[in-house]
Design a protein around this motif. Structure first.
Motif, PDB file in Angstrom:
ATOM      1  N   LEU A  86       0.825  -1.204   0.000  1.00 20.64           N
ATOM      2  CA  LEU A  86       0.000   0.000   0.000  1.00 20.64           C
ATOM      3  C   LEU A  86       0.862   1.259   0.000  1.00 20.64           C
ATOM      4  N   ASP A  87       1.964   1.211   0.732  1.00 20.97           N
ATOM      5  CA  ASP A  87       2.864   2.361   0.745  1.00 20.97           C
ATOM      6  C   ASP A  87       3.423   2.638  -0.646  1.00 20.97           C
ATOM      7  N   GLN A  88       3.828   1.588  -1.323  1.00 20.01           N
ATOM      8  CA  GLN A  88       4.405   1.782  -2.649  1.00 20.01           C
ATOM      9  C   GLN A  88       3.346   2.167  -3.683  1.00 20.01           C
ATOM     10  N   ALA A  89       2.100   1.808  -3.433  1.00 15.51           N
ATOM     11  CA  ALA A  89       1.036   2.143  -4.383  1.00 15.51           C
ATOM     12  C   ALA A  89       0.449   3.526  -4.125  1.00 15.51           C
ATOM     13  N   ARG A  90       0.395   3.956  -2.866  1.00 21.22           N
ATOM     14  CA  ARG A  90      -0.319   5.180  -2.525  1.00 21.22           C
ATOM     15  C   ARG A  90       0.599   6.288  -2.027  1.00 21.22           C
ATOM     16  N   SER A  91       1.898   6.063  -2.060  1.00 23.21           N
ATOM     17  CA  SER A  91       2.845   7.071  -1.610  1.00 23.21           C
ATOM     18  C   SER A  91       3.598   7.629  -2.811  1.00 23.21           C
TER      19      SER A  91
END
Length: 564
Positions: free
Chosen positions: A464-469
């Motif tokens: 999620l961090d890599q997708a939404r950051s």
């Protein structure tokens, strides 16, 4: 002729003392901890509103912006007043350099979420203590004691709020809407506690509407003040009618503060009115956003329809209607709809005393099947991310987040395993035992939501961090922009400007100035393109690189350097 007093309306609730069994406090605290703590630690600020709000707070803490005019790269916030940015900025300033700025900004907002949960519980408790909300006395005795009944209904309201899908992500962000939600819930508490705790109710009312006015929601604050005045005027309790001047004073104070903020250019009365939403879009938003509280609240309104004017129904109903009205006026805005969730949870709790056993069993089995399948899917995808099997699922993950690198962490795995085991134990307890407690039908929905959120924020957090950051994008941009250099990004959203500063370490200038790159001293120009827009040419600048965000291919970033 002397008029006869009006006969009291009979309550539809028939509750025995056995049905108001108390939910153990350790279990209630465990539900709250499993809901609040995941998402607080170990993650980046996510786009778009989350990182944009954090950017304004961070700029205040660093001294890059005036505390009266928060901004990022010269770009002012589009809304939210000043109080939320002061709250996050002060927390970052006080906790640096011991905590990461993003975590420091989240801490006060996590405490606000705790306050929302607590205020919902106490609001329901005070409303359930009113005479009109009490169950009917039984012919042979054995009816529930007033305090025990109120406590059981309040436990159900808290579980209903935890089970609400709309609060799940938005309740864990550092955005002004969470402070606005705190204000509206505090106002509901003031109406609820006016009879039993008048001093606390007055303080809560004054604080609630002023908080909303300072957080970018003065129009809703005034609307709540008007609706709260109606509740006080229509009340049959003298203490509640005496609460009316305090509601009026809070309304006037909120309007005055909003006017002052507007005069100072701080978006006091700014109101983002949107196009009228289509009925289908609004209904779809309400159905998923307010699940499962909305159907239970509708059940409450039907069975308590002869007492709609009573405070335990009227107060939460009118506060919820204010949230619905704000959402509709803003074009089916889900963030404005947040204000309706706590009062809907209160209404949903009053459906528990009249809930049929068949409907309660249906809720239990739906929750068991749905959340167990959801948790199982999260575990299967987690295994595919780290082992490559099943291959099709691993390929779909790689397609959704190109460049994703699996990161294994015991810190994330251990809480996920513990949460899954506790869920299985909860399912076994609920399906193998017959309990008569009022809150029994909401234990599994609340536990399932808390479990899935825990799994998302542990097993899937790196994904999620890599997708939404913005971190992945800025790591790639670093090859084209020297570290620490000045970047001119006219018209870029605050979220991107914050990402450039926080992840890239660049000094940014986002003021548009008629889009004239020649006026900036920065050696680098960054232009954000949307849709299928083509890169523009600027005199004196040459294109250096072009990047897609990969997870959002409609957005592109073009980097220019001065031709000399």
């Amino acid at each position: 002729m002397q008029a006869h007093p009006q006969a009291p309306t009979i309550s539809p609730a028939l509750v025995t003392q056995k049905a108001v069994r108390r939910l153990p406090r350790w279990a209630l605290w465990l539900f709250c901890a499993a809901y609040v703590v995941p998402g607080l630690l170990g993650r980046d600020p996510w786009k778009n509103e989350d990182i944009a709000s954090f950017g304004h707070m961070w700029s205040l803490a660093l001294g890059q912006a005036s505390w009266l005019h928060p901004n990022v790269g010269g770009v002012l916030p589009s809304g939210g007043g000043i109080l939320p940015y002061w709250l996050g900025g002060a927390s970052i300033w006080a906790l640096q350099p011991w905590l990461d700025p993003a975590l420091a900004a989240r801490i006060p907002f996590a405490l606000l979420l705790v306050a929302i949960l607590a205020l919902t519980w106490y609001s329901t408790y005070h409303l359930a203590r009113t005479d009109a909300a009490q169950p009917v006395p039984l012919a042979f005795g054995g009816e529930a004691a007033p305090q025990d009944y109120a406590r059981a209904v309040a436990d159900g309201a808290l579980l209903a709020l935890i089970a609400s899908l709309g609060l799940l992500q938005l309740g864990h962000e550092t955005t002004p809407e969470l402070l606005q939600l705190t204000g509206s819930t505090l106002f509901l508490y003031g109406l609820a506690a006016a009879a039993l705790s008048p001093a606390k109710a007055r303080a809560a009312t004054l604080l609630s509407l002023t908080t909303m006015a300072l957080s970018g929601s003065p129009a809703v604050a005034v609307m709540l003040g008007v609706l709260g005045s109606i509740v006080c005027l229509r009340s049959r309790t003298e203490a509640v009618r005496a609460h009316l001047p305090w509601v009026a004073a809070a309304t006037v104070l909120a309007a005055a503060l909003a006017t002052v903020l507007t005069q100072q250019g701080l978006s006091g009365w700014a109101w983002r009115v949107g196009a009228a939403p289509r009925l289908g879009d609004m209904l779809r938003l309400i159905i998923w956003f307010a699940w499962p509280t909305l159907p239970l609240a509708a059940l409450t309104l039907w069975h308590w329809r002869r007492q709609l004017q009573r405070r335990h129904i009227a107060a939460p109903l009118l506060v919820a209607l204010a949230g619905f009205a704000a959402s509709v006026s803003m074009g089916a805005n889900e963030r404005a709809l947040l204000a309706a969730l706590p009062p809907l949870a209160v209404l949903a709790a009053f459906a528990l005393p009249i809930l049929q056993r068949s409907l309660g069993a249906a809720i239990d089995w739906f929750s068991v099947c749905f959340f167990t399948l959801c948790a199982g899917a999260i575990w299967v995808i987690y295994g595919a991310m780290h082992t490559g099997r099943p291959a099709k699922i691993a390929a779909n993950v790689a397609k959704l987040v190109p460049g994703y690198e699996s990161v294994f962490s015991w810190v994330g795995l251990v809480p996920a395993v513990i949460g899954t085991v506790l869920w299985l134990a909860l399912v076994r307890w609920r399906t193998s035992r017959q309990t008569h407690a009022l809150w029994k039908s909401l234990v599994l929905p609340a536990g399932g939501v808390a479990l899935c959120w825990l799994l998302f924020m542990t097993l899937w957090l790196p994904l999620l961090d890599q997708a939404r950051s913005y971190r992945l994008l800025l790591n790639r941009v670093a090859s084209s922009i020297p570290a620490g250099s000045c970047v001119y990004a006219p018209g870029a959203p605050v979220a991107l400007l914050t990402g450039l500063e926080y992840f890239g370490g660049y000094a940014v200038d986002g003021v548009q100035r008629g889009f004239k790159p020649s006026v900036t001293p920065c050696p680098t120009l960054l232009v954000r393109l949307g849709g299928r827009s083509t890169a523009r040419e600027f005199p004196g600048w040459e294109m250096a690189a072009r990047f897609n965000q990969r997870t959002r291919n409609s957005e592109q970033i073009v980097v220019y350097r001065r031709a000399d």
